[in-house]
Every structure is written in structure tokens, then in C-alpha cells.
Write an enzyme that holds these catalytic residues in place. Structure first.
Site, PDB file in Angstrom:
ATOM      1  N   SER A 235       3.433   1.973  -0.071  1.00  0.00           N
ATOM      2  CA  SER A 235       3.858   0.941  -0.903  1.00  0.00           C
ATOM      3  C   SER A 235       3.109  -0.136  -0.715  1.00  0.00           C
ATOM      4  O   SER A 235       1.930  -0.108  -0.833  1.00  0.00           O
ATOM      5  CB  SER A 235       5.244   0.823  -0.883  1.00  0.00           C
ATOM      6  OG  SER A 235       5.782   0.003  -1.963  1.00  0.00           O
ATOM      7  N   ASP A 462       6.668   7.949  -9.667  1.00  0.00           N
ATOM      8  CA  ASP A 462       7.043   6.937  -8.870  1.00  0.00           C
ATOM      9  C   ASP A 462       7.560   5.598  -9.929  1.00  0.00           C
ATOM     10  O   ASP A 462       6.602   5.270 -10.379  1.00  0.00           O
ATOM     11  CB  ASP A 462       5.789   6.401  -7.807  1.00  0.00           C
ATOM     12  CG  ASP A 462       6.070   5.533  -6.752  1.00  0.00           C
ATOM     13  OD1 ASP A 462       6.876   4.696  -6.954  1.00  0.00           O
ATOM     14  OD2 ASP A 462       5.762   5.654  -5.790  1.00  0.00           O
ATOM     15  N   HIS A 492       9.733   7.366  -4.842  1.00  0.00           N
ATOM     16  CA  HIS A 492       8.802   6.586  -4.293  1.00  0.00           C
ATOM     17  C   HIS A 492       8.104   7.040  -3.319  1.00  0.00           C
ATOM     18  O   HIS A 492       8.747   7.131  -2.185  1.00  0.00           O
ATOM     19  CB  HIS A 492       9.330   5.170  -4.062  1.00  0.00           C
ATOM     20  CG  HIS A 492       8.552   4.016  -3.651  1.00  0.00           C
ATOM     21  ND1 HIS A 492       7.605   3.651  -4.319  1.00  0.00           N
ATOM     22  CD2 HIS A 492       8.659   3.130  -2.640  1.00  0.00           C
ATOM     23  CE1 HIS A 492       6.947   2.719  -3.838  1.00  0.00           C
ATOM     24  NE2 HIS A 492       7.547   2.180  -2.750  1.00  0.00           N
TER      25      HIS A 492
END
Length: 524
Positions: A235, A462, A492
Site C-alpha cells: 500500500s 483492490d 487490498h
């Protein structure tokens, strides 16, 4: 459906591992670093770390118990790294960065340290790494697993903005105002929050940005004794990794970026992309409900009908919150936040279904638990500093400053992108309007000519880092650097999704240096 405190606690424990962090320091208990000798950078690069058993996480890291030993009995070790408060003046004041490690199982075949950043920005790596450790046990065969609390996060001189009681009131506010009075209330609250961050965080606040965190990682590499930085970024950790690769291309070792932030997107494009990403994830959740027929407890026989029920629920909460947990109520903002949190992983879809069904019946406890998880609130009412650090790092990084009025003008395109999340993310453009520190860039430069190959993993479903960001990162890193791997799945991130294909490709690169063909696709 989970209604008891014990059930909600179990849910909270399951979800907060994604976003663990903290709000006030509360003392470390870990070993102090050995004071460097000499002066300036030479002293910092020659410092010796003093590793000791890890204490329980600080309040700033989210609290809880000390990490349990790994399979085979390997204990977690913690230490502190001294780094310059201001990298432009490395001989000046220093700060301490909290580190954690678990040694490689096979010392004779050890490659080096593998440094993790789990995202946020604002996530504590010191609590995050033990929480995910079982997923990386294969990698521990040849690496010391290492993570850290970046500056401003957790135990590393944490950003602080408000008391727990003040945060309860702040997160209960209406962040999607409907009239000028509500706009004024929100604006005043955001000003108080920013002022609190400035007053409570001290001199570190201007220095918590991503470029300084990248410099910290290169210092960490040297102190850990590694010629190259072997890195696993997830991320926001992909943005940090990209900035590191740009600043130190010759020092990049084997690196993996998973759940990729689009480095070419500014504040507005990034927020709009997230609105579309979360809407896509909600569409997929609703379609799953439709496919299960009578097994799904939500009203409606189509995606449109199910989502209409969700928008109706949010509209009713805007007018009148419902009972949540204890004396706390579920507001429209907290419900939207809770829905978003549950979309981070397909494993949480059952909780989302149960939470929506319960809220429709007047019980907001489950959705409020999910929202608390996103905000870093423990059941004891204390907050980690994940959201404070998130605001501080984003506002120091990005120089765009939208007023509430400018955010309001952009609402139509956000509503078109997502009927459920559009208002929420459109108004959020103004989050840095009152920030006391100027921002640095329009978007980060991640071009890294001469760097070793970086494996960039994108997930088509995602919600938080839409799939297009992976291709954008590959292009921005430059020819011969970015290697694209696609996972056709939900949630995610991809490595921890359960995909054997993704795991095999990533492990083969990190453990054996085998780079997959760019464009490789792993299916569900």
C-alpha cells in the site's frame, strides 16, 4: 450476528491488524540504542543496535500484548535506531525510530534483512510484522524479517493531535455537510484538529514526510549491515519504496511492491481513484450477495437494489444516528467508514453483511466496531495515532490545499464515481486545508534508472489502491526496473490473498532472484 462485547472484540482483533498504530507514547520498555560516537552522519551510520525482547506495544502503537515467539521458538527482538530529526542538518538533534526483527532460520544461507512497510501511511511496523508473520515464514528461511515505526508513527516520536475523548467527538462529526451550518462546524473542527497536531507534536511535525522516511531506511540498511536494501512494501509502502528507489537507485536490492499507490496521481486524482476502487469492491460484494440468493440477508435481488438499500441506510443515519456500542451512536460518517474497512478483504464480507443487516434493524454496533478499527480505537476507548500520522505524512508530502468550497465544487464527479463513497471522499479533499506545515510535491518522483528489478504486484479488485496504480508504477520506475505481476482477485493486496501463484512468484524472486516475466497474470 456479532452483538456481544466479546464478539465485537474478536472482530476488532481481526481487523485492526491491517491498520495497527498508536496516539500517545506511553513508554517503550525496549532496549535503548547504543549512543553513536563521532559526529554527524558517520556517527549515525556506525551506531550499534542493542536488541532486546520486545515489550508490549505502546499506546501509540495500539496497545496489546508483547508479540509471541515464532514457530520453532524464535523470539522477536526490538531496538531503536537514531536518525536526524532534520536530514538537512544531520549533525543536529536526533530522534529514535523503533525497530523489530526476527532472525532468519537458516543463518548459513541468509541473504540479509528484508525490511517491511505495511502502509497507511501511519501503520506501525513494530506491531504489524508480528501480526502478519505467519504469512512471511517462508521468507524467514533466508532473511531476517525487519520492520519499523516510521518517524511520526507509533513509538517513533509519534504525532499527537487530540485526546481520546476529543477524538470520539471528532470522528462522530458529519464529514459530508449538507448546509452552511454543517460546513462551518466541520471547518471549525478541522482547524482545531490541525492546531492540536501542531501544539502536541513538537518540532518533528515538519519532518515526518516520505522523503525523510526513505533516508531513514537507507540509514537502517547501513546500520543493519546490508549492502543493498531488500524491501517489501505494501500500500503506502509502495510509495515509500518508490521514493527510496528514486533517491537511492544503486542501493535497491530485491524489492516487492504489493497493493500499489499510483505515483502519477495527485491528491484529487488519487481520491477519485479510491472512490472508484471502493465502489468496485462494493459492487463485487453486492454481486456476491445476489449470487447467494436467499442465503444473503440483505434486501434486494440485484446489485442496484442492494446498493440502494445501503444508500438509504446512510441517508437515514445522516438524519438520525442509531445505538452503537455503549453510549456511542453510529453516525452516517462512521457507517461509511465501517463499510470501507470491511471492503479491504473478502474475508470481512460476512461481517459487512451482518453489520448492514443489524444496522437496518437499529443496531449499529458491528459497523461502529469496523469504523473504530479503521480509526485505531481500542475497546478501552484509547486511540492509536494511525490517523494522526496519516494526516501529518500526507499533508507534509502533498502541497495541494483544497478549501471546503473547492472540495464542494468537485462533488459531482465524486458522486458519479461512487454513489456510496463519493461524498465522503470528495469532502475529504479539504483534509489538509488548515495544516500548519506546507507540502512538498504534486506527486512523488519514483523514476529509478539503474535500480535492480522491482516486482510490482497489482490486484484487479483492490479497493484502496486501484489496479491501474500498478501499471503506472511500472511505467514511472522506468524501463528495466518495474516488473508487473497481476492478480485477478479481491481485497487490498495480493501476497496475503491466498493465491499460490502470487506467493510462488514473489518468493522465487526474493529467495532465489528469479524475476518473473513482466505481464504475468495470476488468476483466482
Amino acid at each position: 450476528m456479532p452483538n456481544s462485547a466479546a464478539q465485537r472484540a474478536a472482530l476488532f482483533a481481526a481487523t485492526t491488524v491491517l491498520l495497527a498504530a498508536g496516539c500517545s507514547d506511553g513508554g517503550s520498555g525496549a532496549a535503548e540504542p547504543v549512543t553513536p560516537t563521532g559526529s554527524g552522519l558517520s556517527a549515525l551510520t556506525s551506531q550499534k543496535l542493542s536488541w532486546a525482547p520486545c515489550p508490549a506495544p505502546s499506546a501509540a502503537e495500539g496497545g496489546g500484548a508483547a508479540p509471541s515467539p515464532l514457530p520453532g521458538g524464535t523470539a522477536w527482538e526490538c531496538s531503536f535506531l537514531q536518525a536526524p530529526l532534520d536530514w538537512s542538518a544531520p549533525e543536529g538533534e536526533t530522534i529514535e525510530l523503533a525497530l523489530i526483527r526476527a532472525k532468519a532460520r537458516d543463518a548459513s544461507r541468509r541473504i540479509g534483512s528484508l525490511v517491511f512497510n505495511f502502509g497507511g501511511p501511519g501503520g506501525s511496523g513494530v506491531t504489524g510484522l508480528p501480526g502478519f508473520a505467519k504469512d512471511y515464514e517462508t521468507l524467514r528461511s533466508r532473511y531476517d524479517l525487519v520492520s519499523f515505526d516510521p518517524r511520526g508513527v507509533g513509538r517513533s516520536d509519534p504525532v499527537e493531535c487530540a485526546t481520546d475523548k476529543e477524538l470520539d467527538a471528532y470522528y462522530a462529526l458529519d464529514f459530508t455537510p449538507d448546509d452552511t451550518a454543517e460546513e462551518r462546524t466541520l471547518s471549525d473542527a478541522q482547524k482545531r484538529y490541525a492546531t492540536g497536531c501542531e501544539q502536541n507534536s513538537g518540532p518533528a511535525l515538519p519532518h515526518v514526510g516520505t522523503e525523510n522516511a526513505a533516508r531513514d531506511m537507507d540509514l537502517m540498511r547501513q546500520v543493519l549491515g546490508d549492502e543493498k536494501l531488500h524491501y517489501f512494501g505494501i500500500s503506502y509502502g509502495t510509495e515509500l519504496g518508490g521514493v527510496y528507489a528514486h533517491m537511492f537507485p544503486k542501493n535497491v536490492g530485491r524489492a516487492v511492491f504489493d497493493a500499489v499507490v499510483d505515483p502519477k496521481a495527485g491528491v484529487e486524482d488519487g481520491a477519485l481513484g479510491q472512490a472508484k476502487g471502493f465502489q468496485l469492491a462494493l459492487d463485487n460484494f453486492a454481486q456476491d450477495c445476489v449470487d447467494r440468493g436467499d442465503e444473503c440477508t440483505l434486501p434486494g435481488t440485484s446489485v442496484a437494489e442492494i446498493e440502494a438499500g445501503i444508500t438509504d441506510l446512510l441517508a437515514s443515519l445522516d438524519k438520525k444516528p442509531i445505538p452503537g456500542i455503549g453510549d456511542r451512536q453510529l453516525t452516517q460518517t462512521q457507517a461509511t467508514n465501517g463499510i470501507a474497512q470491511a471492503l479491504y478483504s473478502k474475508e470481512f464480507w460476512p461481517y459487512l453483511e451482518q453489520g448492514l443487516d443489524a444496522a437496518d434493524g437499529g443496531d449499529g454496533g458491528l459497523l461502529l466496531s469496523l469504523s473504530d478499527s479503521m480509526n485505531g480505537r481500542g475497546e478501552n476507548g484509547s486511540y492509536s495515532n494511525i490517523q494522526a500520522a496519516n494526516a501529518a505524512i500526507n499533508c507534509v508530502d502533498y502541497k495541494e490545499r483544497y478549501t471546503l468550497g473547492q472540495a464542494k465544487e468537485r462533488l459531482p464527479q465524486f458522486r458519479e464515481a461512487s454513489p456510496v463513497f463519493g461524498d465522503f471522499m470528495g469532502w475529504a479533499l479539504a483534509s489538509c486545508a488548515n495544516w500548519p506545515v506546507p507540502g512538498l510535491w504534486d506527486h512523488p518522483d519514483v523514476s529509478a534508472p539503474g535500480a535492480a528489478p522491482i516486482l510490482v504486484v497489482g490486484n484487479t479488485g483492490d479497493p484502496a489502491t486501484p489496479y491501474a496504480g500498478a501499471r503506472s508504477m511500472v511505467d514511472a520506475l522506468g524501463k528495466g526496473v518495474g516488473v508487473e505481476l497481476t492478480y485477478e482477485g479481491e481485497g487490498h493486496g495480493a501476497y496475503n490473498s491466498g493465491s499460490a501463484c502470487v506467493k510462488q512468484a514473489v518468493d522465487a524472486y526474493l529467495l532465489d532472484g528469479k524475476v518473473p516475466a513482466s505481464g504475468t497474470v495470476c488468476k483466482k
